[in-house]
Motif scaffolding. Structure first.
Motif, short mmCIF file in Angstrom:
data_model
loop_
_atom_site.label_atom_id
_atom_site.label_comp_id
_atom_site.label_asym_id
_atom_site.label_seq_id
_atom_site.Cartn_x
_atom_site.Cartn_y
_atom_site.Cartn_z
N UNK A 56 0.82 -1.21 0.00
CA UNK A 56 0.00 0.00 0.00
C UNK A 56 0.86 1.27 0.00
N UNK A 57 2.20 1.09 -0.14
CA UNK A 57 3.10 2.25 -0.13
C UNK A 57 3.74 2.42 -1.50
N UNK A 58 3.86 3.66 -1.98
CA UNK A 58 4.55 3.90 -3.26
C UNK A 58 6.02 3.47 -3.18
N UNK A 59 6.61 3.27 -4.34
CA UNK A 59 8.02 2.88 -4.40
C UNK A 59 8.68 3.54 -5.61
N UNK A 60 9.88 4.03 -5.40
CA UNK A 60 10.68 4.59 -6.49
C UNK A 60 12.10 4.10 -6.38
N UNK A 61 12.63 3.56 -7.48
CA UNK A 61 14.05 3.20 -7.58
C UNK A 61 14.68 4.16 -8.59
N UNK A 62 15.53 5.11 -8.12
CA UNK A 62 16.10 6.11 -9.03
C UNK A 62 17.33 5.64 -9.79
N UNK A 63 17.77 4.40 -9.55
CA UNK A 63 18.87 3.79 -10.32
C UNK A 63 18.45 2.36 -10.64
N UNK A 64 17.39 2.22 -11.42
CA UNK A 64 16.67 0.95 -11.50
C UNK A 64 17.38 -0.13 -12.31
N UNK A 105 -6.05 -14.86 -7.96
CA UNK A 105 -5.80 -13.92 -6.87
C UNK A 105 -5.19 -12.60 -7.34
N UNK A 106 -4.76 -12.53 -8.58
CA UNK A 106 -4.08 -11.32 -9.09
C UNK A 106 -5.04 -10.13 -9.04
N UNK A 107 -4.49 -8.99 -8.57
CA UNK A 107 -5.29 -7.77 -8.46
C UNK A 107 -4.54 -6.60 -9.09
N UNK A 108 -5.23 -5.54 -9.47
CA UNK A 108 -4.53 -4.34 -9.95
C UNK A 108 -3.73 -3.70 -8.82
N UNK A 109 -2.63 -3.06 -9.17
CA UNK A 109 -1.79 -2.38 -8.19
C UNK A 109 -2.35 -0.97 -7.98
N UNK A 110 -2.55 -0.61 -6.72
CA UNK A 110 -3.24 0.64 -6.38
C UNK A 110 -2.30 1.82 -6.17
N UNK A 111 -0.99 1.57 -6.01
CA UNK A 111 -0.05 2.65 -5.70
C UNK A 111 0.99 2.77 -6.82
N UNK A 112 1.61 3.95 -6.99
CA UNK A 112 2.63 4.09 -8.02
C UNK A 112 3.91 3.34 -7.66
N UNK A 113 4.40 2.56 -8.61
CA UNK A 113 5.69 1.87 -8.50
C UNK A 113 6.50 2.28 -9.73
N UNK A 114 7.64 2.94 -9.50
CA UNK A 114 8.35 3.60 -10.58
C UNK A 114 9.83 3.28 -10.51
N UNK A 115 10.45 3.14 -11.67
CA UNK A 115 11.90 3.02 -11.77
C UNK A 115 12.42 4.04 -12.77
N UNK A 116 13.51 4.71 -12.41
CA UNK A 116 14.15 5.64 -13.34
C UNK A 116 15.63 5.31 -13.43
#
Length: 366
Positions: A182-190, A237-248
Motif C-alpha cells: 500500500x506504499x509507493x516505491x521509487x528506484x532512481x537507479x533501477x 488472486x491477481x489484483x490491480x496495483x493501487x499505488x505508483x511503483x516507478x523506476x528511473x
C-alpha cells in the motif's frame, strides 16, 4: 516430509515473514528454515515464495565416517520417491570438519547406493534429479532439490543490465525494510528494473514462480494436475496495483531493458519506467510516505569509487529535499559511500553477494 527452505544468509527474517503470510511456521537455521509438509506444500512454496533460493526435501540423515558406511546406510533411503527408472542423479556435495572429505568419492558412492536401492545400474543418461548433500562433523544430510534451477530465475529477466540485483535478494530487501504494497516505491537507479518488478509482483499478488518449471515435476508420482490447479488459483488472486511503483535511470538502454523485463513478468499493473538523472528524482504523482530504494554502483563492482562519492551525496541531497517522510534504503558493501548519502542510515542486514559482503542500509523516515 521434512522440508528445508533455503535462503541467502541474512534474509532468514524475510523468509520467516513470507512463510507466515502463507500460514507456515518452522525453525530457523543459518541459511534457511526447516518445516514439515506434504508434496502439495512443496509445490506451493516453489510457486509462491519470492525470497527463497530453493526448496529441499530431506531424503535422510545419518552418521558416517567411511565411504563403505556411507554407501551402506544411503542404500536404505527412499530413492524411489525422487528418481524414476532411467533418471540420473546430479550431486552437489559439501563437506566440513568430517572424515568424509572427498566430494567426488561421496557422489560416486551415493550413485551406487541409489542404483542398488532402485535395482538398476547407475544411469549414464536420462533426466537429471538434483540432490544436495551436506556433511558436517561426520553427519550426512541428503536432500532432494525440489526446485531445480535457483528460484530467483523467475523467467522474466529477458534483458539483464550490468551488475543486476538477484530477484530473491530484491524481494527480501523489501520485506526487511517493512515495505508493504500500500506504499509507493521509487528506484532512481533501477537498472534492469528488479526492485520495481518485484514490488509489482507482490502488490499485484502474483506468484513469482508462475512462469517456470520445477525439478519436483519429474519425481515419480508427481501430480501435474495439482500444480496446474495451484497455478490457476494463483492467477485468480491477481489484483490491480493501487499505488505508483516507478523506476528511473539515466541510461536509456537500462530503461528499455527494464520495460522488456516487466513485460516478460506478465504483470497486472507494470511499473512505470522513465529515463531521468538522480537530480530529477521526485515522488511519483506527489505520493507520500513511500520507499526510495536502490542498488547504487559501488567501486568493486562498477566503475571507480572516487566519483561515486558525489553520486551518493547527490542522492542524499535529493532524498532529503524532495522525499520528506519517505524511507530511504540502499544496498551497498560500502559504509563510507552510504554515509555520503545519509549519515543516519543504519545497517538492517548483511548478505553475501557474489563473494562480497553487502549491507542493507535504511533511514526509516527522511
Amino acid at each position: 516430509m521434512e522440508l528445508f527452505v533455503q535462503v541467502a544468509p541474512g534474509l532468514e527474517p524475510a523468509l520467516e515473514r513470507e512463510l507466515a503470510e502463507l500460514g507456515q511456521r518452522g525453525s530457523a537455521e543459518p541459511g534457511g528454515i526447516v518445516l514439515r509438509g506434504s508434496r502439495e506444500l512443496v509445490a506451493r512454496l516453489n510457486l509462491e515464495l519470492a525470497t527463497a533460493s530453493k526448496v529441499l526435501v530431506t531424503a535422510g540423515s545419518f552418521r558416517a565416517t567411511g565411504l563403505g558406511e556411507l554407501e551402506r546406510k544411503a542404500a536404505d533411503l527412499p530413492w524411489a520417491a525422487f528418481a524414476a527408472p532411467g533418471a540420473r542423479a546430479a550431486w552437489r556435495v559439501t563437506t566440513r570438519k568430517s572424515r568424509l572429505y572427498h566430494t567426488g568419492a561421496i557422489a560416486e558412492r551415493l550413485d551406487r547406493a541409489m542404483a542398488a536401492a532402485l535395482g538398476r545400474p547407475p544411469a549414464a543418461e536420462g533426466d537429471e534429479v538434483p540432490f544436495v548433500v551436506r556433511v558436517v562433523r561426520d553427519r550426512v544430510v541428503i536432500r532432494a532439490d525440489a526446485s531445480g534451477e535457483h528460484l530467483h530465475r523467475r523467467g522474466y529477466r529477458l534483458r539483464p543490465t550490468k551488475a543486476p540485483l538477484r530477484e530473491t535478494l530484491a524481494a527480501g530487501v523489501l520485506r526487511l525494510v517493512d515495505w508493504t504494497p500500500d506504499r509507493p516505491l521509487l528506484d532512481p537507479m533501477c537498472g534492469s528494473g528488479t526492485f520495481p518488478i518485484e514490488a509489482a509482483l507482490r502488490a499485484g499478488r502474483h506468484a513469482p514462480g508462475q512462469q517456470r518449471s520445477f525439478a519436483f515435476e519429474r519425481w515419480p508420482g508427481a501430480d501435474s494436475t495439482g500444480l496446474e490447479t495451484l497455478r490457476t488459483e494463483a492467477l485468480r488472486r491477481v489484483v490491480p496495483v493501487e499505488v505508483p511503483i516507478v523506476g528511473t535511470d539515466r541510461d536509456a538502454g537500462a530503461v528499455e531493458a527494464a520495460r522488456d523485463n516487466a513485460r516478460g513478468a506478465g504483470l497486472s499493473s507494470p511499473p512505470r519506467f522513465e529515463r531521468a538523472a538522480i537530480s530529477e528524482a521526485r515522488p511519483p504523482d506527489g505520493a507520500e510516505g513511500g520507499l526510495l530504494v536502490c542498488n547504487p554502483p559501488w567501486g568493486r563492482r562498477v566503475g571507480d569509487p572516487g566519483p561515486l562519492r558525489d553520486l551518493h551525496a547527490r542522492l542524499g541531497q535529493v532524498a532529503r529535499r524532495h522525499f520528506a517522510g519517505w524511507t530511504l534504503t540502499l544496498v551497498s558493501p560500502s559504509a563510507e559511500l552510504v554515509r555520503q548519502a545519509d549519515r543516519r542510515a543504519a545497517r538492517v542486514a548483511t548478505i553475501p553477494v557474489g563473494g562480497v559482503t553487502v549491507g542493507v542500509w535504511s533511514v526509516p523516515e527522511l
